[in-house]
Design an enzyme around this catalytic site. Structure first.
Site, mmCIF file in Angstrom:
data_model
loop_
_atom_site.group_PDB
_atom_site.id
_atom_site.type_symbol
_atom_site.label_atom_id
_atom_site.label_comp_id
_atom_site.label_asym_id
_atom_site.label_seq_id
_atom_site.Cartn_x
_atom_site.Cartn_y
_atom_site.Cartn_z
ATOM 1 N N GLU A 85 0.797 -1.183 -0.184
ATOM 2 C CA GLU A 85 0.001 -0.145 -0.073
ATOM 3 C C GLU A 85 0.707 1.276 0.173
ATOM 4 O O GLU A 85 1.863 1.493 0.878
ATOM 5 C CB GLU A 85 -0.891 -0.060 1.215
ATOM 6 C CG GLU A 85 -2.062 -1.313 1.353
ATOM 7 C CD GLU A 85 -3.309 -0.989 2.017
ATOM 8 O OE1 GLU A 85 -3.651 0.091 1.711
ATOM 9 O OE2 GLU A 85 -3.501 -1.997 2.670
HETATM 10 C C1 LIG Z 1 -5.320 -9.996 7.847
HETATM 11 C C2 LIG Z 1 -4.229 -8.832 7.598
HETATM 12 C C3 LIG Z 1 -4.304 -8.001 6.727
HETATM 13 C C4 LIG Z 1 -3.353 -7.040 6.330
HETATM 14 N N1 LIG Z 1 -3.272 -6.250 5.173
HETATM 15 C C5 LIG Z 1 -2.271 -5.457 5.083
HETATM 16 C C6 LIG Z 1 -1.741 -5.086 3.893
HETATM 17 O O1 LIG Z 1 -2.702 -5.374 2.662
HETATM 18 N N2 LIG Z 1 -0.834 -4.168 3.711
HETATM 19 C C7 LIG Z 1 -0.216 -3.920 4.461
HETATM 20 O O2 LIG Z 1 0.836 -3.099 4.516
HETATM 21 N N3 LIG Z 1 -0.185 -4.405 5.865
HETATM 22 C C8 LIG Z 1 -1.180 -5.254 6.155
HETATM 23 N N4 LIG Z 1 -1.518 -5.847 7.198
HETATM 24 C C9 LIG Z 1 -0.625 -5.328 8.258
HETATM 25 C C10 LIG Z 1 0.868 -6.260 8.373
HETATM 26 O O3 LIG Z 1 0.980 -7.524 8.254
HETATM 27 C C11 LIG Z 1 1.491 -5.861 9.829
HETATM 28 O O4 LIG Z 1 1.545 -4.522 9.995
HETATM 29 C C12 LIG Z 1 3.032 -6.277 9.883
HETATM 30 O O5 LIG Z 1 3.182 -7.596 9.275
HETATM 31 C C13 LIG Z 1 3.280 -6.482 11.361
HETATM 32 O O6 LIG Z 1 4.423 -6.676 11.502
HETATM 33 P P1 LIG Z 1 5.258 -6.849 12.969
HETATM 34 O O7 LIG Z 1 6.385 -7.220 12.988
HETATM 35 O O8 LIG Z 1 4.936 -5.382 13.632
HETATM 36 O O9 LIG Z 1 4.232 -7.807 13.801
HETATM 37 P P2 LIG Z 1 4.046 -9.252 13.554
HETATM 38 O O10 LIG Z 1 4.082 -9.885 12.008
HETATM 39 O O11 LIG Z 1 2.933 -9.504 14.517
HETATM 40 O O12 LIG Z 1 5.556 -9.959 14.358
HETATM 41 C C14 LIG Z 1 5.526 -10.256 15.669
HETATM 42 C C15 LIG Z 1 5.886 -11.789 15.813
HETATM 43 O O13 LIG Z 1 6.190 -12.125 17.051
HETATM 44 C C16 LIG Z 1 5.544 -13.282 17.453
HETATM 45 N N5 LIG Z 1 5.116 -13.368 18.832
HETATM 46 C C17 LIG Z 1 4.096 -13.107 19.522
HETATM 47 N N6 LIG Z 1 4.012 -13.461 20.621
HETATM 48 C C18 LIG Z 1 5.200 -13.899 21.009
HETATM 49 C C19 LIG Z 1 5.831 -14.340 22.436
HETATM 50 N N7 LIG Z 1 4.958 -14.317 23.171
HETATM 51 N N8 LIG Z 1 6.889 -14.833 22.204
HETATM 52 C C20 LIG Z 1 7.846 -15.022 20.972
HETATM 53 N N9 LIG Z 1 7.168 -14.465 19.778
HETATM 54 C C21 LIG Z 1 5.863 -14.174 19.887
HETATM 55 C C22 LIG Z 1 4.632 -13.555 16.548
HETATM 56 O O14 LIG Z 1 4.192 -15.044 16.223
HETATM 57 C C23 LIG Z 1 4.940 -12.855 15.178
HETATM 58 O O15 LIG Z 1 5.971 -13.675 14.443
HETATM 59 C C24 LIG Z 1 -2.281 -6.863 7.516
HETATM 60 C C25 LIG Z 1 -2.370 -7.641 8.642
HETATM 61 C C26 LIG Z 1 -3.140 -8.589 8.686
HETATM 62 C C27 LIG Z 1 -3.383 -9.547 9.923
#
Ligand SMILES: Cc1cc2nc3c(=O)[nH]c(=O)nc-3n(C[C@H](O)[C@H](O)[C@H](O)COP(=O)(O)OP(=O)(O)OC[C@H]3O[C@@H](n4cnc5c(N)ncnc54)[C@H](O)[C@@H]3O)c2cc1C
Ligand SMILES: *[C@@H]1O[C@H](CO)[C@@H](O)[C@H](O)[C@H]1NC(C)=O
Ligand SMILES: *[C@@H]1O[C@H](CO)[C@@H](O)[C@H](O)[C@H]1NC(C)=O
Ligand SMILES: *[C@@H]1O[C@H](CO)[C@@H](O)[C@H](O)[C@H]1NC(C)=O
Ligand SMILES: *[C@@H]1O[C@H](CO)[C@@H](O)[C@H](O)[C@H]1NC(C)=O
Length: 499
Positions: free
Chosen positions: A94
């Protein structure tokens, strides 16, 4: 280590002594097993991997990544759906086509990920009535025009509030200010498409000042591109990971600094270091911790911080929103919807706002596979996660019969991702609600002693997005490195005026 034990001992009481003895015991085992890393990163999603890479690039290579699940990618998660690779999580790049280059778009291009430009221009000719059949084009167009007028003026109101240092209001309040609140089923469908479909929460919840205009689109461009590639959208995370983690001959990450199936349940922190405990009973020690789990997870007690996070921190975390966006994929034995240019997206108008409103047919992405995608959000997502998929399928079939007539075939497959019930996510992405100032938002990422925070919900301008997670990882790593250099951290908030 001696220092930490001494510090904790001053606070110890009764049974805690036994726990502590156990900790020290296991902890000696961990030391024997190897060198104590500088940083433990919790979570191997986009932000955790991005932070780890940024640390590694700057010479902090003694890191340990602990990931709860058996995979790298987090909320970028492909799955096999009736032989097709579909995305349960993030799907679009996006913010493309603007003055600045979206770093995720650059990576997607470098990997030659298969993507499809999403064109929503022809929705006015593809909007269905609750009682069946299409609306006349001009009827839908009128509601679309109203939506555009409202959002244009909302942006002006937002700028006015900022310019005059006035309090934030909701998007709904800005519509009320214009004396035009979307209220017919048609107007609500367009309103749902405009707001809920982006933020996964309704306009009465979402902050006007922090979403209108939205930096993702004003900085990176208005275009969005849908990823449909057998390698999955998660391959951008793997691409980053493989730049600093070792891989074996089959290209699988085999670096000892990444441990999967490690659910972090406790983080003890003191001025001398951190001790991280996982559900399987392992204990790891490091100088610092970087937490990348979703804000939904931080709002639960999955990770027990010792000592507890301070009140200012908990208030900021709990006040922000983890929204829910559910992408339901359906497959059929034959196609019974229009296809070709200008038909990809269609809407269903129902008196209940957000009832299976937004549809996408995937003829371009999955030719000949007869796949539809329908999206629900918020309360509907919560409701659907708690009922059997067979009930959801029955509801959807009734909606499709409204649109396309009684003689359509049953779906042969249905996929209903359950992000809200999953204890490692508790929703899909963060949304900025009214009542959270930029100062309070910044407190979500502010470090607490040796514990640092990253994740999409800490991104300065792009919370909720993949690029937000990526950029937040880099920012949090840089913050940690600069504090390490000084030996302590004086954190400067983005905006101390508290506006
Ligand atoms: C259905 C959906 C649609 C989306 N659509 C879009 C889109 O079209 N375009 C876009 O840009 N963004 C989109 N997003 C948002 C995007 O996916 C997220 O903003 C991004 O991937 C988040 O990354 P992160 O590293 O912040 O979090 P996460 O990907 O959640 O990474 C955190 C990690 O921590 C791990 N974890 C959790 N608890 C623990 C624990 N206690 N101990 C060890 N590990 C743990 C989890 O398993 C995960 O692997 C979407 C998200 C979803 C779910
Ligand atoms: C918003 O403000 C600009 C500049 O003042 C103006 O040109 C525009 O018409 C306004 N938009 C709406 C929808 O009122
Ligand atoms: C690489 O690691 C994977 C997963 O552990 C394993 O299945 C594969 O056989 C390994 N390949 C080689 C060449 O060692
Ligand atoms: C669809 O549009 C594209 C680009 O506008 C064009 O190249 C293509 O020929 C069109 N296809 C059909 C079937 O009209
Ligand atoms: C818009 O959609 C209608 C109905 O599906 C279709 O017939 C028409 O060709 C589309 N127009 C454009 C310009 O794509």
């Amino acid at each position: 280590m001696g220092e930490m034990v001494a510090m904790d001992r001053s606070k110890m009481l009764g049974t805690q002594i036994a726990t502590m003895a156990l900790l020290v015991f296991c902890f000696s085992g961990a030391i024997a097993a190897g060198k104590v890393p500088t940083v433990i990163i919790v979570g191997a999603g986009m932000s955790g991997i991005s932070a780890a890479k940024a640390l590694s690039d700057k010479g902090v290579k003694d890191i340990l990544i602990l990931e709860a699940t058996n995979r790298v990618g987090g909320r970028m998660w492909k799955t096999n759906f009736a032989g097709l690779s579909v995305e349960m999580g993030a799907n679009w790049v996006e913010g493309v086509g603007g003055s600045e280059m979206n770093p995720i778009w650059e990576m997607a291009n470098r990997l030659h990920l298969q993507t499809f430009y999403s064109n929503f221009d022809n929705l006015s000719s593809n909007t269905y009535k609750q009682v069946g059949g299409l609306y006349e084009e001009f009827v839908t167009q009128k509601a679309i025009d109203l939506g555009e007028k409202l959002s244009g003026q909302s942006e002006n109101i937002s700028k006015f509030l900022s310019a005059h240092g006035l309090e934030d209001i909701s998007i709904l309040a800005s519509q009320r200010l214009q004396n035009k609140v979307p209220s017919t089923p048609m107007e609500m469908a367009i309103d749902y498409y405009n707001y809920d479909c982006e933020f996964a929460e309704p306009p009465q919840v979402t902050s006007l000042r922090n979403t209108q205009p939205l930096p993702t689109f004003s900085n990176f461009g208005e275009d969005v591109h849908f990823v449909a590639d057998p390698r999955g959208y998660e391959s951008v995370v793997h691409y980053l990971a493989k730049q600093f983690l070792t891989i074996n001959k089959s290209g699988i990450i085999n670096d000892p600094r990444l441990l999967l199936n490690k659910v972090v349940t406790e983080i003890r922190h003191s001025p001398s270091g951190v001790i991280v405990k996982t559900e399987d009973g392992s204990i790891y020690r490091a100088k610092y911790a970087m937490i990348s789990t979703s804000i939904g997870v931080l709002q639960t007690d999955l990770i027990n911080f010792q000592p507890k996070l301070p009140t200012w921190k908990m208030l900021a975390i709990d006040q922000f929103d983890m929204a829910i966006y559910t992408k339901i994929f359906l497959k059929f034995s034959k196609k019974f919807w229009p296809s070709g240019n200008g038909t990809e997206f269609f809407l269903y108008v129902h008196e209940k706002r957000g009832y299976y409103t937004v549809w996408q047919q995937m003829e371009r992405e999955y030719p000949g596979a007869n796949v539809l995608l329908v999206t629900v959000t918020g309360d509907e997502s919560r409701r659907i996660e708690q009922q059997p998929d067979s009930e959801t399928k029955a509801e959807i079939m009734a909606v499709l019969r409204d649109m396309f007539g009684k003689n359509i075939p049953e779906a042969t497959h249905i996929l209903v991702p359950k992000w809200w019930s999953n204890r490692f996510y508790k929703g899909t992405f963060s949304n900025w609600p009214i009542g959270v100032s930029r100062f309070e938002f910044d407190q979500i990422r502010a470090p607490v002693g040796r514990v640092y925070f990253t994740g999409e919900h800490t991104s300065e301008h792009y919370n909720g997005y993949v690029h937000g997670a990526y950029l937040a990882g880099i920012d949090s790593a840089n913050m940690m490195i600069s504090c390490m250099g000084k030996g302590k951290c004086t954190y400067h908030h983005v905006d101390s005026k508290g506006t």
